[in-house]
Design a protein around this motif. Structure first.
Motif, PDB file in Angstrom:
ATOM      1  N   SER A 239      -3.151  11.801  53.033  1.00 24.52           N
ATOM      2  CA  SER A 239      -2.864  10.805  51.998  1.00 24.52           C
ATOM      3  C   SER A 239      -3.882   9.670  52.028  1.00 24.52           C
ATOM      4  O   SER A 239      -4.348   9.218  50.980  1.00 24.52           O
ATOM      5  N   ILE A 240      -4.213   9.221  53.216  1.00 25.20           N
ATOM      6  CA  ILE A 240      -5.204   8.144  53.336  1.00 25.20           C
ATOM      7  C   ILE A 240      -6.562   8.623  52.830  1.00 25.20           C
ATOM      8  O   ILE A 240      -7.256   7.896  52.113  1.00 25.20           O
ATOM      9  N   TYR A 241      -6.930   9.848  53.140  1.00 28.22           N
ATOM     10  CA  TYR A 241      -8.185  10.411  52.642  1.00 28.22           C
ATOM     11  C   TYR A 241      -8.203  10.428  51.111  1.00 28.22           C
ATOM     12  O   TYR A 241      -9.181  10.025  50.483  1.00 28.22           O
ATOM     13  N   ILE A 242      -7.114  10.912  50.513  1.00 31.96           N
ATOM     14  CA  ILE A 242      -7.038  11.001  49.047  1.00 31.96           C
ATOM     15  C   ILE A 242      -7.212   9.628  48.420  1.00 31.96           C
ATOM     16  O   ILE A 242      -8.032   9.433  47.519  1.00 31.96           O
ATOM     17  N   PHE A 243      -6.453   8.663  48.885  1.00 30.59           N
ATOM     18  CA  PHE A 243      -6.476   7.346  48.249  1.00 30.59           C
ATOM     19  C   PHE A 243      -7.718   6.541  48.619  1.00 30.59           C
ATOM     20  O   PHE A 243      -8.149   5.688  47.836  1.00 30.59           O
ATOM     21  N   ASN A 244      -8.329   6.803  49.780  1.00 30.60           N
ATOM     22  CA  ASN A 244      -9.633   6.194  50.081  1.00 30.60           C
ATOM     23  C   ASN A 244     -10.693   6.735  49.127  1.00 30.60           C
ATOM     24  O   ASN A 244     -11.530   5.980  48.624  1.00 30.60           O
ATOM     25  N   THR A 245     -10.657   8.033  48.871  1.00 30.05           N
ATOM     26  CA  THR A 245     -11.614   8.657  47.959  1.00 30.05           C
ATOM     27  C   THR A 245     -11.446   8.103  46.544  1.00 30.05           C
ATOM     28  O   THR A 245     -12.424   7.908  45.824  1.00 30.05           O
ATOM     29  N   LEU A 246     -10.210   7.817  46.158  1.00 28.05           N
ATOM     30  CA  LEU A 246      -9.931   7.262  44.837  1.00 28.05           C
ATOM     31  C   LEU A 246     -10.098   5.741  44.801  1.00 28.05           C
ATOM     32  O   LEU A 246      -9.894   5.129  43.757  1.00 28.05           O
ATOM     33  N   VAL A 247     -10.470   5.164  45.945  1.00 28.55           N
ATOM     34  CA  VAL A 247     -10.639   3.708  46.114  1.00 28.55           C
ATOM     35  C   VAL A 247      -9.344   2.984  45.717  1.00 28.55           C
ATOM     36  O   VAL A 247      -9.356   2.000  44.980  1.00 28.55           O
ATOM     37  N   MET A 248      -8.238   3.486  46.235  1.00 22.96           N
ATOM     38  CA  MET A 248      -6.924   2.910  45.932  1.00 22.96           C
ATOM     39  C   MET A 248      -6.052   2.776  47.179  1.00 22.96           C
ATOM     40  O   MET A 248      -4.839   2.632  47.071  1.00 22.96           O
ATOM     41  N   GLU A 249      -6.641   2.841  48.339  1.00 25.51           N
ATOM     42  CA  GLU A 249      -5.882   2.774  49.589  1.00 25.51           C
ATOM     43  C   GLU A 249      -5.749   1.312  49.997  1.00 25.51           C
ATOM     44  O   GLU A 249      -6.730   0.580  49.953  1.00 25.51           O
ATOM     45  N   PRO A 250      -4.623   0.831  50.403  1.00 24.45           N
ATOM     46  CA  PRO A 250      -3.298   1.431  50.536  1.00 24.45           C
ATOM     47  C   PRO A 250      -2.411   1.224  49.297  1.00 24.45           C
ATOM     48  O   PRO A 250      -1.377   1.846  49.183  1.00 24.45           O
ATOM     49  N   CYS A 251      -2.810   0.328  48.410  1.00 25.78           N
ATOM     50  CA  CYS A 251      -1.944  -0.020  47.261  1.00 25.78           C
ATOM     51  C   CYS A 251      -1.593   1.191  46.403  1.00 25.78           C
ATOM     52  O   CYS A 251      -0.437   1.349  46.000  1.00 25.78           O
ATOM     53  N   GLY A 252      -2.565   2.041  46.101  1.00 25.57           N
ATOM     54  CA  GLY A 252      -2.308   3.218  45.276  1.00 25.57           C
ATOM     55  C   GLY A 252      -1.377   4.195  45.951  1.00 25.57           C
ATOM     56  O   GLY A 252      -0.496   4.776  45.314  1.00 25.57           O
ATOM     57  N   ARG A 253      -1.548   4.365  47.256  1.00 27.25           N
ATOM     58  CA  ARG A 253      -0.698   5.299  48.010  1.00 27.25           C
ATOM     59  C   ARG A 253       0.746   4.814  48.022  1.00 27.25           C
ATOM     60  O   ARG A 253       1.676   5.568  47.732  1.00 27.25           O
ATOM     61  N   ILE A 254       0.945   3.549  48.326  1.00 28.28           N
ATOM     62  CA  ILE A 254       2.302   2.997  48.409  1.00 28.28           C
ATOM     63  C   ILE A 254       2.953   2.940  47.025  1.00 28.28           C
ATOM     64  O   ILE A 254       4.104   3.343  46.850  1.00 28.28           O
ATOM     65  N   SER A 255       2.213   2.473  46.018  1.00 20.53           N
ATOM     66  CA  SER A 255       2.809   2.366  44.675  1.00 20.53           C
ATOM     67  C   SER A 255       3.119   3.742  44.086  1.00 20.53           C
ATOM     68  O   SER A 255       4.159   3.922  43.449  1.00 20.53           O
ATOM     69  N   SER A 256       2.259   4.728  44.299  1.00 25.89           N
ATOM     70  CA  SER A 256       2.582   6.067  43.800  1.00 25.89           C
ATOM     71  C   SER A 256       3.773   6.635  44.565  1.00 25.89           C
ATOM     72  O   SER A 256       4.607   7.343  43.984  1.00 25.89           O
ATOM     73  N   GLY A 257       3.889   6.309  45.840  1.00 28.13           N
ATOM     74  CA  GLY A 257       5.058   6.734  46.613  1.00 28.13           C
ATOM     75  C   GLY A 257       6.343   6.119  46.084  1.00 28.13           C
ATOM     76  O   GLY A 257       7.364   6.801  45.969  1.00 28.13           O
ATOM     77  N   VAL A 258       6.289   4.840  45.739  1.00 29.20           N
ATOM     78  CA  VAL A 258       7.467   4.173  45.187  1.00 29.20           C
ATOM     79  C   VAL A 258       7.847   4.804  43.841  1.00 29.20           C
ATOM     80  O   VAL A 258       9.020   5.074  43.581  1.00 29.20           O
ATOM     81  N   LEU A 259       6.847   5.049  42.988  1.00 25.73           N
ATOM     82  CA  LEU A 259       7.121   5.686  41.688  1.00 25.73           C
ATOM     83  C   LEU A 259       7.724   7.076  41.874  1.00 25.73           C
ATOM     84  O   LEU A 259       8.648   7.461  41.158  1.00 25.73           O
ATOM     85  N   GLU A 260       7.214   7.830  42.829  1.00 26.56           N
ATOM     86  CA  GLU A 260       7.754   9.161  43.090  1.00 26.56           C
ATOM     87  C   GLU A 260       9.171   9.082  43.651  1.00 26.56           C
ATOM     88  O   GLU A 260      10.011   9.925  43.335  1.00 26.56           O
ATOM     89  N   LEU A 261       9.452   8.080  44.472  1.00 21.59           N
ATOM     90  CA  LEU A 261      10.801   7.890  45.002  1.00 21.59           C
ATOM     91  C   LEU A 261      11.777   7.597  43.866  1.00 21.59           C
ATOM     92  O   LEU A 261      12.846   8.203  43.776  1.00 21.59           O
ATOM     93  N   VAL A 262      11.401   6.689  42.980  1.00 18.24           N
ATOM     94  CA  VAL A 262      12.247   6.354  41.830  1.00 18.24           C
ATOM     95  C   VAL A 262      12.455   7.592  40.962  1.00 18.24           C
ATOM     96  O   VAL A 262      13.578   7.901  40.552  1.00 18.24           O
ATOM     97  N   ALA A 263      11.387   8.325  40.687  1.00 13.39           N
ATOM     98  CA  ALA A 263      11.485   9.527  39.859  1.00 13.39           C
ATOM     99  C   ALA A 263      12.391  10.571  40.503  1.00 13.39           C
ATOM    100  O   ALA A 263      13.198  11.209  39.815  1.00 13.39           O
TER     101      ALA A 263
END
Length: 129
Positions: free
Chosen positions: A32-56
């Protein structure tokens, strides 16, 4: 009756896939850290997408909230499908495309549910298919 069973099977598939990925996002797994580092969104993108997935994953199990979850699922899965295609590559760190396939399955399940429920949506959101 058959439609209801299919609907619940699709909901369960979506919820299981989304909930399974939460562990990796919220614990900071290396992939997960690799993915979001590559997308230049670590850690905010990882945590926010996790929250959205939890809600969904919670909303999908509440029948009255299905449309909201389906639309939320579309948004989250669009990112999960487009980032491998355009940035990351389908196969990540030797996973043989497993994450991409899970995102595709979730996206397709959401698509079927949106189509199934298209007559229950407000006029603004009605799909003409």
């Amino acid at each position: 009756m058959k439609s209801l069973v299919i609907s619940w099977l699709l909901r369960i598939v979506i919820a299981v896939i989304l909930m399974q990925t939460l562990y990796f996002k919220f614990t900071g797994a290396a992939e997960s850290i690799y993915i979001f580092n590559t997308l230049v969104m670590e850690p905010c993108g990882r945590i926010s997408s996790g929250v959205l997935e939890l809600v969904a994953s919670i909303l999908i199990l509440i029948p009255r909230a299905t449309l909201l979850e389906e639309l939320l699922g579309f948004g989250v899965m669009n990112g999960a499908l487009l980032s491998p295609v355009f940035v990351l590559g389908i196969e990540l760190q030797g996973d043989c495309g497993t994450l991409f396939i899970m995102a595709l399955i979730t996206f397709l399940c959401c698509s079927v549910l949106v189509y199934q429920n298209r007559n229950k949506t407000p006029n603004l959101l009605k799909l003409k298919l």
